[in-house]
Scaffold this active site. Structure first.
Site, PDB file in Angstrom:
ATOM      1  N   SER A   1       4.543  -0.832   7.870  1.00 56.16           N
ATOM      2  CA  SER A   1       5.807   0.286   7.859  1.00 56.16           C
ATOM      3  C   SER A   1       5.953   1.068   6.696  1.00 56.16           C
ATOM      4  CB  SER A   1       7.090  -0.500   8.315  1.00 56.16           C
ATOM      5  OG  SER A   1       7.161  -1.452   7.024  1.00 56.16           O
TER       6      SER A   1
ATOM      7  N   LEU B   1       5.853   2.878   3.157  1.00 54.14           N
ATOM      8  CA  LEU B   1       4.973   3.424   2.265  1.00 54.14           C
ATOM      9  C   LEU B   1       3.430   2.758   2.470  1.00 54.14           C
ATOM     10  CD1 LEU B   1       6.712   2.404  -1.426  1.00 54.14           C
ATOM     11  CD2 LEU B   1       7.166   4.551   0.504  1.00 54.14           C
TER      12      LEU B   1
ATOM     13  N   SER C   1       8.562  -0.998  -8.816  1.00 55.55           N
ATOM     14  CA  SER C   1       9.743  -0.412  -8.420  1.00 55.55           C
ATOM     15  C   SER C   1      10.037   0.275  -9.786  1.00 55.55           C
ATOM     16  CB  SER C   1      10.804  -1.327  -7.870  1.00 55.55           C
ATOM     17  OG  SER C   1      12.162  -0.776  -7.784  1.00 55.55           O
TER      18      SER C   1
ATOM     19  N   TYR D   1      15.475  -9.315  -7.125  1.00 58.65           N
ATOM     20  CA  TYR D   1      14.418  -8.472  -6.783  1.00 58.65           C
ATOM     21  C   TYR D   1      13.623  -7.660  -7.983  1.00 58.65           C
ATOM     22  CZ  TYR D   1      12.463  -3.953  -4.854  1.00 58.65           C
ATOM     23  OH  TYR D   1      11.629  -3.040  -4.470  1.00 58.65           O
TER      24      TYR D   1
ATOM     25  N   LYS E   1       9.872  -7.740  -9.541  1.00 56.13           N
ATOM     26  CA  LYS E   1       9.087  -6.510 -10.171  1.00 56.13           C
ATOM     27  C   LYS E   1       8.840  -6.671 -11.576  1.00 56.13           C
ATOM     28  CE  LYS E   1       8.788  -4.677  -5.716  1.00 56.13           C
ATOM     29  NZ  LYS E   1       7.563  -4.628  -5.075  1.00 56.13           N
TER      30      LYS E   1
ATOM     31  N   THR F   1      12.367   4.914   3.357  1.00 56.25           N
ATOM     32  CA  THR F   1      11.659   3.986   4.186  1.00 56.25           C
ATOM     33  C   THR F   1      12.897   2.864   4.852  1.00 56.25           C
ATOM     34  OG1 THR F   1      11.329   2.085   2.526  1.00 56.25           O
ATOM     35  CG2 THR F   1       9.622   3.802   2.835  1.00 56.25           C
TER      36      THR F   1
HETATM   37  N1  NAP Z   1      11.377   2.605  -0.463  1.00 56.40           N
HETATM   38  C1  NAP Z   1      11.681   2.605  -1.514  1.00 56.40           C
HETATM   39  O1  NAP Z   1      12.649   3.244  -1.930  1.00 56.40           O
HETATM   40  C2  NAP Z   1      11.111   1.609  -2.504  1.00 56.40           C
HETATM   41  C3  NAP Z   1      11.489   1.782  -3.843  1.00 56.40           C
HETATM   42  C4  NAP Z   1      10.864   0.889  -4.980  1.00 56.40           C
HETATM   43  C5  NAP Z   1      10.022  -0.186  -4.426  1.00 56.40           C
HETATM   44  N2  NAP Z   1       9.509  -0.073  -3.242  1.00 56.40           N
HETATM   45  C6  NAP Z   1       8.521  -1.108  -2.898  1.00 56.40           C
HETATM   46  O2  NAP Z   1       7.411  -0.576  -1.789  1.00 56.40           O
HETATM   47  C7  NAP Z   1       6.912  -1.626  -0.929  1.00 56.40           C
HETATM   48  C8  NAP Z   1       7.114  -1.095   0.417  1.00 56.40           C
HETATM   49  O3  NAP Z   1       8.327  -1.191   0.798  1.00 56.40           O
HETATM   50  P1  NAP Z   1       8.814  -0.174   1.844  1.00 56.40           P
HETATM   51  O4  NAP Z   1       9.569   0.726   0.880  1.00 56.40           O
HETATM   52  O5  NAP Z   1       7.726   0.377   2.529  1.00 56.40           O
HETATM   53  O6  NAP Z   1       9.699  -0.866   2.875  1.00 56.40           O
HETATM   54  P2  NAP Z   1       9.476  -1.586   4.205  1.00 56.40           P
HETATM   55  O7  NAP Z   1       9.177  -0.356   5.141  1.00 56.40           O
HETATM   56  O8  NAP Z   1      10.490  -2.446   4.526  1.00 56.40           O
HETATM   57  O9  NAP Z   1       8.036  -2.203   4.357  1.00 56.40           O
HETATM   58  C9  NAP Z   1       7.702  -3.274   3.760  1.00 56.40           C
HETATM   59  C10 NAP Z   1       6.394  -4.014   3.963  1.00 56.40           C
HETATM   60  O10 NAP Z   1       6.091  -5.264   3.500  1.00 56.40           O
HETATM   61  C11 NAP Z   1       6.032  -5.964   4.554  1.00 56.40           C
HETATM   62  N3  NAP Z   1       6.377  -7.645   4.419  1.00 56.40           N
HETATM   63  C12 NAP Z   1       7.824  -7.910   4.202  1.00 56.40           C
HETATM   64  N4  NAP Z   1       7.558  -9.274   3.969  1.00 56.40           N
HETATM   65  C13 NAP Z   1       6.352  -9.666   4.069  1.00 56.40           C
HETATM   66  C14 NAP Z   1       5.697 -10.800   4.237  1.00 56.40           C
HETATM   67  N5  NAP Z   1       6.423 -12.066   4.082  1.00 56.40           N
HETATM   68  N6  NAP Z   1       4.284 -11.143   4.396  1.00 56.40           N
HETATM   69  C15 NAP Z   1       3.628  -9.688   4.455  1.00 56.40           C
HETATM   70  N7  NAP Z   1       4.223  -8.563   4.466  1.00 56.40           N
HETATM   71  C16 NAP Z   1       5.514  -8.455   4.309  1.00 56.40           C
HETATM   72  C17 NAP Z   1       6.310  -5.477   5.926  1.00 56.40           C
HETATM   73  O11 NAP Z   1       5.789  -5.886   6.881  1.00 56.40           O
HETATM   74  P3  NAP Z   1       6.231  -7.043   7.893  1.00 56.40           P
HETATM   75  O12 NAP Z   1       7.460  -6.968   8.321  1.00 56.40           O
HETATM   76  O13 NAP Z   1       5.119  -6.698   9.426  1.00 56.40           O
HETATM   77  O14 NAP Z   1       5.662  -8.387   7.567  1.00 56.40           O
HETATM   78  C18 NAP Z   1       6.396  -4.048   5.609  1.00 56.40           C
HETATM   79  O15 NAP Z   1       5.052  -3.522   5.924  1.00 56.40           O
HETATM   80  C19 NAP Z   1       7.776  -2.883  -1.507  1.00 56.40           C
HETATM   81  O16 NAP Z   1       6.993  -3.558  -2.510  1.00 56.40           O
HETATM   82  C20 NAP Z   1       9.076  -2.241  -2.125  1.00 56.40           C
HETATM   83  O17 NAP Z   1       9.484  -3.054  -3.232  1.00 56.40           O
HETATM   84  C21 NAP Z   1      10.066   0.665  -2.281  1.00 56.40           C
END
Ligand code: NAP
Length: 264
Positions: free
Chosen positions: A16, A18, A141, A154, A158, A189
């Protein structure tokens, strides 16, 4: 020259947000993809959305299950013989005060965001060292660069990634391996919906600032540029990435601004 054509790229958290957006963008560039996350069904949907001449493999993986990692690494290497780029993207966030966050929740955040990420990388490294080639990209992050209310564990997980991968870079750069840390701000996201509350339940609501952030497509195109340019570190977002510079150059003022701002 197309940096990504026919490159083997392994993305965690590819089901999902990013991870999905980066997979779609890299597929368009002709990369071969290995897509990992827990949800096999969603990974298949992402693979179907990926248009491009490269191969696509689904490799379900739970970042809390490090016992399975050697087998997953072997499988990932079996597809093309090597992995050119790993994008450590899988992660979960937090929405809870430190005093209320249960220890099991802090441990889960570290298990997924830090320990799972570094162990998967460690097991993949020998194959990169042997080839004297590889690129390790980790999604941190902006709260990996400064603290924020309701993000204590969190943010700590990071921050830990920066200590680890900045150290690792010194060790592997002489062997031709690049290490990149990317710090997203607010990106649209489900991160806030999936974020853990004090007792480990997902928040299940969208934060306003996340909803107003960069789109995932905008994020992905900036990621590709940062990888292409072999950046050591890059902040990707809108106005919020100013916080990284303010923390460094105007820490007192930055603390006052953050203390007054409403954080959900
Ligand atoms: N969006 C933002 O604003 C933002 C900002 C700063 C940093 N980030 C970082 O970006 C990254 C991606 O997040 P996102 O925004 O795309 O959020 P998201 O849509 O919630 O995606 C998170 C992803 O991590 C996977 N995941 C969660 N727990 C897991 C586990 N135990 N084992 C394997 N995979 C796991 C989920 O897949 P499953 O549930 O299918 O396992 C999903 O594919 C993260 O590291 C997050 O900290 C995001």
């Amino acid at each position: 020259m197309n940096t990504f054509k026919n490159k083997w790229i392994w993305i965690t958290g590819a089901s999902s947000g990013l991870g999905k957006a980066m997979a779609i963008a890299l597929a368009e560039e002709g990369a071969h993809l290995i897509l990992s996350a827990r949800s096999e069904e969603k990974l298949h949907q992402v693979a179907e959305s990926c248009q491009g001449s490269g191969k696509k493999h689904i490799l379900p993986l739970d970042l809390t299950q490090s016992d399975s990692f050697q087998e997953k690494v072997n499988k990932a290497l079996s597809y093309g013989g090597y992995v050119d780029i790993i994008i450590n993207n899988g992660g979960i966030s937090q929405r809870a005060l430190a005093v209320e966050t249960q220890p099991s929740v802090s441990r889960e955040l570290f298990e997924v965001n830090f320990f799972g990420t570094i162990e998967l990388t460690r097991l993949l490294l020998p194959s990169m060292l042997e080839r004297k080639s590889g690129h390790i990209v980790t999604i941190s992050s902006i709260v990996g660069k400064f603290g924020s209310p309701k993000r204590s564990s969190y943010s700590a997980s990071k921050h830990a990634l920066h200590g680890y991968f900045d150290s690792l870079r010194f060790e592997v750069e002489p062997d031709g391996i690049d290490v990149t840390l990317l710090c997203p701000g607010f990106i649209q996201t489900d991160i806030s919906k999936n974020a853990l509350t004090a007792d480990g339940q997902p928040q299940n609501t969208m934060d306003e600032k996340t909803a107003q952030g960069l789109t995932t497509d905008q994020f992905a195109s900036r990621v590709l540029k940062a990888i292409r340019n072999k950046k050591k570190e890059a902040n990707i977002g809108k106005y919020e990435i100013m916080g990284v510079y303010m923390k460094r150059f105007l820490p007192g003022l930055f603390r006052k601004i953050l203390a007054k701002s409403e954080v959900t």
